[in-house]
Write a protein that holds these residues in place. Sequence first.
Motif, PDB file in Angstrom:
ATOM      1  N   UNK A 278      -7.569  18.334 -32.193  1.00  0.00           N
ATOM      2  CA  UNK A 278      -8.687  19.194 -31.777  1.00  0.00           C
ATOM      3  C   UNK A 278      -8.275  19.959 -30.522  1.00  0.00           C
ATOM      4  N   UNK A 279      -8.984  21.030 -30.256  1.00  0.00           N
ATOM      5  CA  UNK A 279      -8.783  21.794 -29.036  1.00  0.00           C
ATOM      6  C   UNK A 279      -9.772  21.329 -27.971  1.00  0.00           C
ATOM      7  N   UNK A 280      -9.270  21.230 -26.746  1.00  0.00           N
ATOM      8  CA  UNK A 280     -10.148  20.966 -25.603  1.00  0.00           C
ATOM      9  C   UNK A 280      -9.464  21.543 -24.368  1.00  0.00           C
ATOM     10  N   UNK A 281     -10.225  22.283 -23.550  1.00  0.00           N
ATOM     11  CA  UNK A 281      -9.654  22.987 -22.402  1.00  0.00           C
ATOM     12  C   UNK A 281      -8.474  23.859 -22.821  1.00  0.00           C
ATOM     13  N   UNK A 282      -8.640  24.481 -23.981  1.00  0.00           N
ATOM     14  CA  UNK A 282      -7.646  25.427 -24.496  1.00  0.00           C
ATOM     15  C   UNK A 282      -6.290  24.776 -24.771  1.00  0.00           C
ATOM     16  N   UNK A 283      -6.295  23.484 -25.050  1.00  0.00           N
ATOM     17  CA  UNK A 283      -5.066  22.754 -25.378  1.00  0.00           C
ATOM     18  C   UNK A 283      -5.288  21.976 -26.659  1.00  0.00           C
ATOM     19  N   UNK A 284      -4.271  21.990 -27.535  1.00  0.00           N
ATOM     20  CA  UNK A 284      -4.344  21.221 -28.775  1.00  0.00           C
ATOM     21  C   UNK A 284      -3.978  19.769 -28.500  1.00  0.00           C
ATOM     22  N   UNK A 285      -4.866  18.865 -28.891  1.00  0.00           N
ATOM     23  CA  UNK A 285      -4.660  17.433 -28.695  1.00  0.00           C
ATOM     24  C   UNK A 285      -4.489  16.756 -30.055  1.00  0.00           C
ATOM     25  N   UNK A 286      -3.284  16.311 -30.400  1.00  0.00           N
ATOM     26  CA  UNK A 286      -3.108  15.617 -31.690  1.00  0.00           C
ATOM     27  C   UNK A 286      -3.826  14.277 -31.681  1.00  0.00           C
ATOM     28  N   UNK A 287      -4.272  13.852 -32.840  1.00  0.00           N
ATOM     29  CA  UNK A 287      -4.947  12.565 -32.979  1.00  0.00           C
ATOM     30  C   UNK A 287      -4.097  11.533 -33.714  1.00  0.00           C
ATOM     31  N   UNK A 288      -2.945  11.959 -34.232  1.00  0.00           N
ATOM     32  CA  UNK A 288      -2.070  11.036 -34.948  1.00  0.00           C
ATOM     33  C   UNK A 288      -1.185  10.251 -33.997  1.00  0.00           C
ATOM     34  N   UNK A 289      -0.929  10.809 -32.816  1.00  0.00           N
ATOM     35  CA  UNK A 289       0.055  10.251 -31.891  1.00  0.00           C
ATOM     36  C   UNK A 289      -0.185  10.887 -30.528  1.00  0.00           C
TER      37      UNK A 289
END
Length: 518
Positions: free
Chosen positions: A290-301
């Motif tokens: 997901x995106x948060x604070x204009x940064x992509x945050x992976x959820x798999x690792x």
Amino acid sequence: MLSIFAAVYTNWATFKEWNTYGWLTSNRDINAYGLRYLPESVVRSPTTPNHPSCAAKSQMYLKHNHTTFLLCDPIKVQINMYDVNGYRKLTGGDFLRVWMEDRKSNASVSGDVTDFNNGSYGAVIKATWAGHAIIRALINTRKEEIVLQYKIFDEYGSLWNVHATFVKNQLSETTTCSTKQPSPLTQPEWCNLTLENSGLPWYCRRPSIANLTCDTWSYSHSSGVSFKLNNTERDILQWSRKDPTPDILPVTIKVLLINEDNKTTLTPPATPCSRMPPKATWHRVSPTGFFHNNTWHPLQCTDTLPRTAAAYRKCLKGKTIWLHGDSTSAQFKQSLHSFLHFPSHGHGHMPVTDTDTTYNFSVSWRAHEMPFYHGSTRYPRIAEKAQHLVLESLPDTSSDIVVLYLYVHFTVVHPDVFRQHVRRIVPPARKLLARAPNVTLAVRGPHTFVRSSKGLSSYWGLIHTDILHQEFSSLHHRVVYLNFWDLTMARPSYGSHPDKSIIQHMVHNMMSFVCFRT
């Protein structure tokens, strides 16, 4: 032709069979699971274009009696489609995008959409950040468009036209080409250029000038549609070229996302993305981030790769990163050049390998084999090269990073053509991994996009994704899968070329998975 719809879910028994093999997300309710894309029998059937789905009349609502959710909660949404006259749609087939966003925190996440084939669609969205959010939906591609595109694939071989120019001495002639094998009755009128296309099907009309034989094929270019269509069909082909704003459902859903532990966002597993087992990268889990604070945050690792030029250079030192494919691969290459501050010598669709002599690494790009749509510029035959030949050319001592990619140009041909090309890559990939164990091999999956000035539809990426999973199934334990579907669904781009900022997120996500694996 090969069956392209092997993975479509047509009954509950099929759902359970595919779930056994891990194709469905394990935390989804299987009795609520619908179609991801239309079965071939539906695509082939005639459709009435007089009453297409209408965003302004359609409805969206929560399948919950509350609007407050904890982090990690699944948020279930239902969408009921209506036509322009306000009548409830009784069949499915539209390609919908559903996403949740909070523009104040530059946050967004994609919804996992399924089609119940009765005019209703379900979406599951994971609560990934704390705060307020709005759920939105868009009719990305209507069923009528999908059916018409498939009809063109089936009858004409391609949504666009590719042309071959034959040249000898002062003589020159241009003819049309196709991936479809001509019938035996017309074969003498065609040149079989499959061998020249690295063994992948390619046929062009034979020049009428006697001295121009098939082996004088010298250049290729492409043009738009020129098919026998009625007025209604011509209008339908324009739908995906239009401004998508009227096709965003005016109904939105406001929700509040909270976390009892005072955390701002979901925390991914501690495993670094570079240490994530390749097989796990192929798992069908949505969302992948997901995106948060204009940064992509992976959820798999956990992304442990610093977003610095020094970290990228350390990863690439002594290596070539191969980014072959199409112009979106060229976008990846250009993004690396910009980030790493070294010049690119690329020129259109001509192959190029640029080397940074200071930091000892190279970045390579070239066009994949035909069908490749160059546009109006005529390119010489050396411009295209099949990706399996790249794999075969690497030495046993190579420690390069190879990112295999076929997609956008294959959205304008029958998906069986895509399968043929993917299938041709797998044996050389297996041999390369056996003889060159230090190579890092990755498959870049399809991305999604909103409309295109050229009438393209990312709907076909749903089918392409299944084909990649099926054809590479024997190599899931050795090949990394780069999943950009959810990233580009969460932050839509208009047109098949993602925005520069989206490309930057995609490139970093790629680097976090492929760097320091060996």
